[in-house]
Design a protein around this motif. Structure first.
Motif, mmCIF file in Angstrom:
data_model
loop_
_atom_site.group_PDB
_atom_site.id
_atom_site.type_symbol
_atom_site.label_atom_id
_atom_site.label_comp_id
_atom_site.label_asym_id
_atom_site.label_seq_id
_atom_site.Cartn_x
_atom_site.Cartn_y
_atom_site.Cartn_z
ATOM 1 N N UNK A 68 -12.863 6.791 0.895
ATOM 2 C CA UNK A 68 -12.825 5.659 1.830
ATOM 3 C C UNK A 68 -12.453 4.359 1.117
ATOM 4 N N UNK A 69 -13.034 4.151 -0.069
ATOM 5 C CA UNK A 69 -12.727 2.944 -0.831
ATOM 6 C C UNK A 69 -11.264 2.922 -1.273
ATOM 7 N N UNK A 70 -10.751 4.079 -1.679
ATOM 8 C CA UNK A 70 -9.346 4.158 -2.091
ATOM 9 C C UNK A 70 -8.431 3.867 -0.905
ATOM 10 N N UNK A 71 -8.769 4.410 0.252
ATOM 11 C CA UNK A 71 -7.976 4.153 1.456
ATOM 12 C C UNK A 71 -8.005 2.688 1.849
ATOM 13 N N UNK A 72 -9.168 2.075 1.752
ATOM 14 C CA UNK A 72 -9.288 0.649 2.088
ATOM 15 C C UNK A 72 -8.489 -0.212 1.108
ATOM 16 N N UNK A 73 -8.525 0.167 -0.173
ATOM 17 C CA UNK A 73 -7.761 -0.566 -1.187
ATOM 18 C C UNK A 73 -6.262 -0.466 -0.884
ATOM 19 N N UNK A 74 -5.801 0.718 -0.553
ATOM 20 C CA UNK A 74 -4.383 0.908 -0.232
ATOM 21 C C UNK A 74 -3.997 0.066 0.983
ATOM 22 N N UNK A 75 -4.837 0.053 2.005
ATOM 23 C CA UNK A 75 -4.561 -0.735 3.194
ATOM 24 C C UNK A 75 -4.511 -2.220 2.861
ATOM 25 N N UNK A 76 -5.457 -2.693 2.052
ATOM 26 C CA UNK A 76 -5.482 -4.104 1.688
ATOM 27 C C UNK A 76 -4.260 -4.490 0.857
ATOM 28 N N UNK A 77 -3.822 -3.602 -0.025
ATOM 29 C CA UNK A 77 -2.623 -3.888 -0.808
ATOM 30 C C UNK A 77 -1.400 -3.979 0.104
ATOM 31 N N UNK A 78 -1.310 -3.096 1.080
ATOM 32 C CA UNK A 78 -0.207 -3.169 2.042
ATOM 33 C C UNK A 78 -0.253 -4.449 2.851
ATOM 34 N N UNK A 79 -1.440 -4.846 3.278
ATOM 35 C CA UNK A 79 -1.588 -6.093 4.026
ATOM 36 C C UNK A 79 -1.205 -7.291 3.169
ATOM 37 N N UNK A 80 -1.529 -7.228 1.876
ATOM 38 C CA UNK A 80 -1.187 -8.313 0.962
ATOM 39 C C UNK A 80 0.330 -8.426 0.806
ATOM 40 N N UNK A 81 0.998 -7.297 0.684
ATOM 41 C CA UNK A 81 2.462 -7.302 0.574
ATOM 42 C C UNK A 81 3.074 -7.945 1.815
ATOM 43 N N UNK A 82 2.575 -7.588 2.978
ATOM 44 C CA UNK A 82 3.094 -8.147 4.228
ATOM 45 C C UNK A 82 2.767 -9.631 4.336
ATOM 46 N N UNK A 83 1.526 -10.005 4.005
ATOM 47 C CA UNK A 83 1.096 -11.405 4.142
ATOM 48 C C UNK A 83 1.896 -12.337 3.237
ATOM 49 N N UNK A 84 2.286 -11.861 2.062
ATOM 50 C CA UNK A 84 3.032 -12.707 1.130
ATOM 51 C C UNK A 84 4.521 -12.736 1.433
ATOM 52 N N UNK A 85 4.967 -11.885 2.359
ATOM 53 C CA UNK A 85 6.389 -11.821 2.675
ATOM 54 C C UNK A 85 7.159 -10.895 1.749
#
Length: 108
Positions: free
Chosen positions: A20-37
């Protein structure tokens, strides 16, 4: 008499939590990529920039990237936080390991 520990159940619970933690980390990294453009970059460009970031040993550059990343998160939290969240003293979740990288995609 003491109840024996179920090591298999405990191990399974820890594995589930780690997954679960690994999945959440992956999701947050994807969100970070999108948020930064950075999602506008090709996967090759993004990977290359991240490799340069990871290989950089210059502490001055890394500190500058960290400051820029921290400023990015502060400005995002002001734009996205509701007034009640700020009044309650809550802070948005920030992925610690990716914070310096958020400001560095344009400076590689």
């Amino acid at each position: 008499m003491r109840k024996p520990r179920d090591f298999d159940a405990e191990l399974k619970a820890l594995e589930d939590k780690a997954r679960d933690l690994k999945g959440r980390k992956m999701q947050q990294l994807g969100e970070l990529v999108i948020a930064t453009g950075a999602d506008a970059l090709s996967p090759e460009e993004l990977a290359g920039a991240l490799i340069v970031l990871a290989e950089t040993k210059d502490t001055g550059k890394r500190e500058a990237w960290a400051k820029r990343g921290a400023a990015f998160f502060r400005s995002r939290s002001r734009r996205t936080a509701r007034p009640t969240d700020r009044d309650a003293g809550r802070t948005p979740t920030q992925p610690d390991s990716t914070q310096p990288a958020s400001g560095g995609t344009g400076e590689a």
